[in-house]
Motif scaffolding. Structure first.
Motif, PDB file in Angstrom:
ATOM      1  N   LYS A 185     -16.827 -20.860  -7.293  1.00  0.00           N
ATOM      2  CA  LYS A 185     -16.830 -19.872  -6.645  1.00  0.00           C
ATOM      3  C   LYS A 185     -18.337 -19.032  -6.783  1.00  0.00           C
ATOM      4  O   LYS A 185     -19.133 -18.602  -5.815  1.00  0.00           O
ATOM      5  N   ARG A 186     -18.626 -18.865  -8.202  1.00  0.00           N
ATOM      6  CA  ARG A 186     -19.987 -18.264  -8.186  1.00  0.00           C
ATOM      7  C   ARG A 186     -21.171 -19.076  -7.672  1.00  0.00           C
ATOM      8  O   ARG A 186     -22.190 -18.574  -7.043  1.00  0.00           O
ATOM      9  N   PRO A 187     -21.197 -20.366  -7.987  1.00  0.00           N
ATOM     10  CA  PRO A 187     -22.517 -20.997  -7.238  1.00  0.00           C
ATOM     11  C   PRO A 187     -22.295 -20.894  -5.693  1.00  0.00           C
ATOM     12  O   PRO A 187     -23.332 -20.984  -4.945  1.00  0.00           O
ATOM     13  N   LEU A 188     -21.012 -20.928  -4.901  1.00  0.00           N
ATOM     14  CA  LEU A 188     -20.971 -20.992  -3.689  1.00  0.00           C
ATOM     15  C   LEU A 188     -21.567 -19.639  -3.294  1.00  0.00           C
ATOM     16  O   LEU A 188     -22.209 -19.454  -2.046  1.00  0.00           O
ATOM     17  N   LYS A 189     -21.336 -18.513  -3.908  1.00  0.00           N
ATOM     18  CA  LYS A 189     -21.851 -17.351  -3.628  1.00  0.00           C
ATOM     19  C   LYS A 189     -23.241 -17.169  -3.521  1.00  0.00           C
ATOM     20  O   LYS A 189     -23.867 -16.791  -2.380  1.00  0.00           O
ATOM     21  N   ARG A 190     -23.886 -18.151  -4.423  1.00  0.00           N
ATOM     22  CA  ARG A 190     -25.602 -17.846  -4.358  1.00  0.00           C
ATOM     23  C   ARG A 190     -25.942 -19.070  -3.191  1.00  0.00           C
ATOM     24  O   ARG A 190     -26.787 -18.615  -2.596  1.00  0.00           O
ATOM     25  N   ALA A 191     -24.987 -19.945  -3.024  1.00  0.00           N
ATOM     26  CA  ALA A 191     -25.498 -20.827  -2.088  1.00  0.00           C
ATOM     27  C   ALA A 191     -25.401 -20.094  -0.532  1.00  0.00           C
ATOM     28  O   ALA A 191     -26.309 -20.502   0.351  1.00  0.00           O
ATOM     29  N   LEU A 192     -24.675 -19.205  -0.412  1.00  0.00           N
ATOM     30  CA  LEU A 192     -24.173 -18.659   1.107  1.00  0.00           C
ATOM     31  C   LEU A 192     -25.185 -17.327   1.265  1.00  0.00           C
ATOM     32  O   LEU A 192     -25.089 -16.942   2.336  1.00  0.00           O
ATOM     33  N   GLU A 193     -26.129 -17.077   0.265  1.00  0.00           N
ATOM     34  CA  GLU A 193     -26.864 -15.907   0.250  1.00  0.00           C
ATOM     35  C   GLU A 193     -27.719 -15.984   1.367  1.00  0.00           C
ATOM     36  O   GLU A 193     -28.466 -17.107   1.769  1.00  0.00           O
ATOM     37  N   GLY A 194     -27.877 -15.004   2.396  1.00  0.00           N
ATOM     38  CA  GLY A 194     -28.813 -15.080   3.563  1.00  0.00           C
ATOM     39  C   GLY A 194     -28.000 -15.885   4.796  1.00  0.00           C
ATOM     40  O   GLY A 194     -28.648 -15.911   5.876  1.00  0.00           O
ATOM     41  N   ALA A 195     -26.898 -16.440   4.644  1.00  0.00           N
ATOM     42  CA  ALA A 195     -26.417 -17.244   5.825  1.00  0.00           C
ATOM     43  C   ALA A 195     -25.560 -16.242   6.764  1.00  0.00           C
ATOM     44  O   ALA A 195     -25.023 -15.193   5.992  1.00  0.00           O
ATOM     45  N   GLU A 196     -25.442 -16.764   7.845  1.00  0.00           N
ATOM     46  CA  GLU A 196     -24.538 -15.955   8.729  1.00  0.00           C
ATOM     47  C   GLU A 196     -23.411 -16.879   9.319  1.00  0.00           C
ATOM     48  O   GLU A 196     -22.450 -16.250   9.772  1.00  0.00           O
TER      49      GLU A 196
END
Length: 253
Positions: free
Chosen positions: A124-135
């Protein structure tokens, strides 16, 4: 605004194929569309469409550090087959070190709390970083994978991450997925041929037997909704008792 925006996505793409929807989204949200590739069968269907059409969609995967060797083999095969790269996100080493100090290397077998904590750190924490800036977040979810996943629709708003999710294969059957993979000769994980329809971390995944559902091989030692939490958000809660007794798995030589 949220409902209107979802309605806009649905109506604007109503007459398009799922592959054309991918292309439309990449134009409508330039630089803001990403796909989380878990290297399962569904993910490989979507990845094939993105890479084959050279769509400007950011593709990433999460390496938990506990994946099967066969999954890493598929990662390299995908790079070679499509002559492309994808982003890889890892858990923070300090988080993993702290977890291991507190619970041990395989502490997730001890309780649901421990298992969810491990998934939090490694996924979950890596996913949160990966989704930063995405819409727009594209996933390979299908309704028939589990009762929980049957709640999802093709376009959704994810409150937790503050973005839209697009689940292009949500209404597909297992047979439709297999047909696409065969028709387009898409590489897949070798474990699928050994009874692994759903493949996650090696310590937490086993092959299923006749009569079991697709996700019964995930976290098989506990009674839960068979989710790591990546697709949970504050608008869709799943009741689960974290005090449910868990049988400790003792591995013998």
């Amino acid at each position: 605004m949220e409902s209107h925006s979802i309605d806009y996505l649905r109506t604007s793409t109503a007459d398009l194929s799922w592959e054309d929807r991918l292309e439309w989204l990449s134009r409508e949200f330039p630089g803001k569309v990403c796909f989380s590739l878990g290297f399962g069968k569904e993910g490989m269907v979507i990845a094939d469409a993105i890479f084959r059409k050279n769509l400007p969609i950011r593709v990433f995967t999460i390496d938990t550090g506990r994946l099967f060797p066969e999954t890493y083999e598929l990662m390299d095969l995908v790079r070679a087959r499509y002559k492309t790269q994808f982003e890889v996100y890892f858990p923070e080493s300090r988080d993993v070190e702290q977890y291991v100090r507190q619970h041990g290397v395989n502490g997730f077998y001890e309780s649901v709390e421990n298992r969810l904590s491990c998934c939090e750190i490694r996924k979950k924490r890596p996913l949160k970083r990966a989704l930063e800036g995405a819409e727009i977040w594209i996933t390979g979810l299908r309704k028939t994978q589990s009762d929980f996943r049957s709640q999802f629709e093709e376009f959704e708003w994810n409150e937790y991450h503050g973005l839209f999710k697009f689940n292009p294969l949500i209404n597909w059957s297992k047979e439709e997925v297999d047909e696409y993979l065969e028709t387009h000769r898409v590489p897949t994980n070798r474990l699928h041929k050994s009874g692994f329809p759903s493949i996650g971390c090696a310590p937490c995944t086993r092959a299923i037997v006749k009569g079991e559902s697709e996700r019964d091989g995930r976290w098989w030692w506990e009674t839960s909704h068979k989710e790591c939490g990546l697709h949970l958000d504050i608008t869709r809660e799943v009741k689960q008792s974290t005090s449910t007794p868990i049988t400790r798995i003792v591995k013998t030589a």
